[in-house]
Scaffold this active site. Structure first.
Site, short mmCIF file in Angstrom:
data_model
loop_
_atom_site.label_atom_id
_atom_site.label_comp_id
_atom_site.label_asym_id
_atom_site.label_seq_id
_atom_site.Cartn_x
_atom_site.Cartn_y
_atom_site.Cartn_z
N ASP A 171 0.87 -1.15 0.01
CA ASP A 171 0.00 0.00 0.16
C ASP A 171 0.93 1.26 -0.13
O ASP A 171 0.61 2.17 0.81
CB ASP A 171 -0.96 0.12 1.31
N LYS A 173 1.95 4.69 -0.99
CA LYS A 173 1.14 6.10 -1.50
C LYS A 173 1.55 6.80 -0.66
O LYS A 173 1.95 6.90 0.23
CB LYS A 173 -0.34 5.65 -1.77
N ASN A 176 0.52 7.19 3.14
CA ASN A 176 1.21 6.34 4.07
C ASN A 176 2.52 6.61 4.10
O ASN A 176 3.16 5.88 4.97
CB ASN A 176 0.90 4.77 3.56
N ASP A 189 1.61 2.44 8.26
CA ASP A 189 0.38 1.87 7.90
C ASP A 189 0.62 0.53 7.25
O ASP A 189 0.65 0.29 6.00
CB ASP A 189 -0.78 2.72 7.07
N THR A 209 -4.19 0.22 -2.96
CA THR A 209 -5.02 1.43 -3.61
C THR A 209 -4.75 1.44 -4.98
O THR A 209 -3.57 1.60 -5.59
CB THR A 209 -4.31 2.65 -2.64
#
Length: 363
Positions: A171, A173, A176, A189, A209
Site C-alpha cells: 500500500d 502511496k 502512507n 500503515d 490502493t
C-alpha cells in the site's frame, strides 16, 4: 478510490472524543523496562490532543505522554474490535503488529506500545510532526528533481528494509509516507502488508490502493516484492506529473490502460528519469527494475548524484522545509460525545497483542 477488493479509505464517524472513556481506561497495563523507576503505562498516562486520521477499522489520535518528568508525543491508532471479526481482518491486525515490532529502520515508523481492552486495540507509534508526504508534494507548483531523487531513495530504503523481513508493503502511496520533525520520511500503515513465510511463497490477495496498484496484483497467479516497485514508479511519476500514470475516474479503464498503453508524457522529464520510470512501470514483474532487489534500483543512473551511504545514516540535509513551532495545535473540535452503553459486548481477546519497547530504544 478502488472497488470492492481494495482498502476502504474512510468510514463515517460523527464523533471525535478527546477524552478516554471508561472502556479505554480499563485497557491492559504494560510494564516498561529500561527506566530507573519501573512504571506501568496505562491510557490515563496519555492525553488526547487532536485527531490525525480516520481509517476503515478505527481512528488515529495525537496523544501526549507525561509522567514523572517524561514528556513525549505519539500517534495512537485505536481499532474497534467490533469492526475486526473476520479471520482475514484479525490476521491483518496481527501482521501489522508483528511488522511494527520487527522493524528497525530510520525509514519505517516504530511501535512503542500495543495494548487492548474488551472493546479496542491500541497501537502507540512514533508521531511524525511533518505530516504526510501527500501534502508536501501537492503544495508545490512543480516538484524539483533533487527533491524527487532524495525522497525516492529514502522510500526505497524503507522498502528494502521491509523486504529484508519478508514483508510486501502492498500500500505504498503518498498518504502512507510520513515526514518526521527532522524532515526524513518513514513508511507507515501496514494493515495491508503481507509477511511471506518462505522465499517461494507468493501473495494472492487483491488489495491496495488502485491508483498505485501493480497489474499482477489483479490476477490470480500470485505476486511478490516487485509489486511494491511498480507502486514506487507510480509515486515517482506522480511527483513529476501531478497524478499517477494513466489516472482516470474510471478505475477499470485505468488498469486496462496500464497493461496495453505506453506510459504517457515521459518525454517531458530527463533521460534518466524516463528510463527509470519505464523500467519500474514494466507490466511484467519478471522484467521490472527491482526484480533483483531494491539495490538494483538504487544503482540506476537516476540516483548517481546521491551519496547513498550518508543518506542511510541521515547525514544529508533533507529538502523539505518545516515551520518550526514549540506548540502543538490543540484546536478544540466541536464534538458531541455519545453515551457509553452499559452492556459490554463480549469481544475476543487478541492473545499476544500487548507489546512494549524499552525506553533505551525510543529514538
Amino acid at each position: 478510490m478502488g472497488n470492492i477488493c481494495f482498502k476502504e479509505e474512510f468510514v463515517q464517524n460523527d464523533f471525535v472524543k478527546l477524552k478516554f472513556d471508561e472502556d479505554d481506561l480499563q485497557a491492559t497495563s504494560i510494564q516498561i523496562e529500561g527506566r530507573e523507576a519501573k512504571q506501568k503505562v496505562k491510557l490515563s498516562d496519555f492525553k488526547k490532543l487532536k485527531p490525525l486520521g480516520q481509517g476503515a477499522y478505527g481512528k488515529v489520535m495525537l496523544v501526549e505522554y507525561y509522567k514523572n518528568g517524561i514528556q513525549k508525543l505519539y500517534a495512537m491508532k485505536i481499532l474497534e474490535k467490533k469492526n475486526i471479526k473476520k479471520e482475514s481482518q484479525i490476521r491483518h491486525v496481527f501482521d501489522e503488529r508483528k511488522i511494527l515490532e520487527k522493524t528497525d529502520s530510520n525509514f519505517v515508523v516504530k511501535l512503542r506500545y500495543a495494548f487492548q481492552n474488551h472493546a479496542r486495540l491500541y497501537f502507540i507509534v512514533d508521531y511524525m510532526a511533518g505530516g504526510d508526504f501527500y501534502y508536501h508534494i501537492k503544495s508545490q507548483p512543480s516538484v524539483p528533481d533533487h527533491f524527487i531523487k532524495f525522497y525516492s531513495a529514502e522510500i526505497i530504503f524503507g522498502l528494502q528494509h521491509l523486504h529484508s523481513l519478508n514483508v510486501i508493503y502492498r500500500d505504498l502511496k503518498p498518504e502512507n509516507i510520513l515526514v518526521s520533525e527532522s524532515r526524513h520520511i518513514k513508511l507507515s500503515d501496514f494493515g495491508l502488508s503481507k509477511i511471506l513465510e518462505n522465499d517461494n511463497e507468493k501473495a494472492k490477495t487483491c488489495c491496495g490502493t488502485i491508483d498505485y496498484l501493480a497489474p499482477e496484483v489483479l490476477v490470480n497467479d500470485g505476486y511478490t516484492f516487485t509489486c511494491d516497485f511498480y507502486s514506487l514508479g507510480c509515486l515517482i511519476y506522480e511527483m513529476y506529473f501531478g497524478k499517477p500514470p494513466f489516472y482516470s475516474k474510471d478505475k477499470k479503464q485505468m488498469m486496462e490502460n496500464r497493461i496495453i498503453r505506453l506510459v504517457p508524457f515521459l518525454e517531458l522529464c530527463s533521460k534518466e528519469a524516463r528510463d527509470l520510470l519505464t523500467k519500474l512501470l514494466e507490466v511484467d514483474p519478471k522484467k521490472r527494475l527491482g526484480r533483483k532487489g531494491a539495490q538494483q534500483i538504487l544503482d540506476h543512473a537516476f540516483f548517481k548524484e546521491l551519496d547513498i551511504k550518508k543518506m542511510k545514516d541521515l547525514q544529508i540535509e533533507p529538502p523539505i522545509t518545516l515551520i518550526q513551532s514549540n506548540k502543538v495545535d490543540q484546536k478544540i473540535f466541536k464534538e458531541k460525545i455519545p453515551k457509553t452503553q452499559s452492556k459490554k459486548e463480549n469481544l475476543k481477546i487478541f492473545e499476544g497483542f500487548t507489546y512494549f519497547q524499552k525506553e533505551s530504544q525510543d529514538n
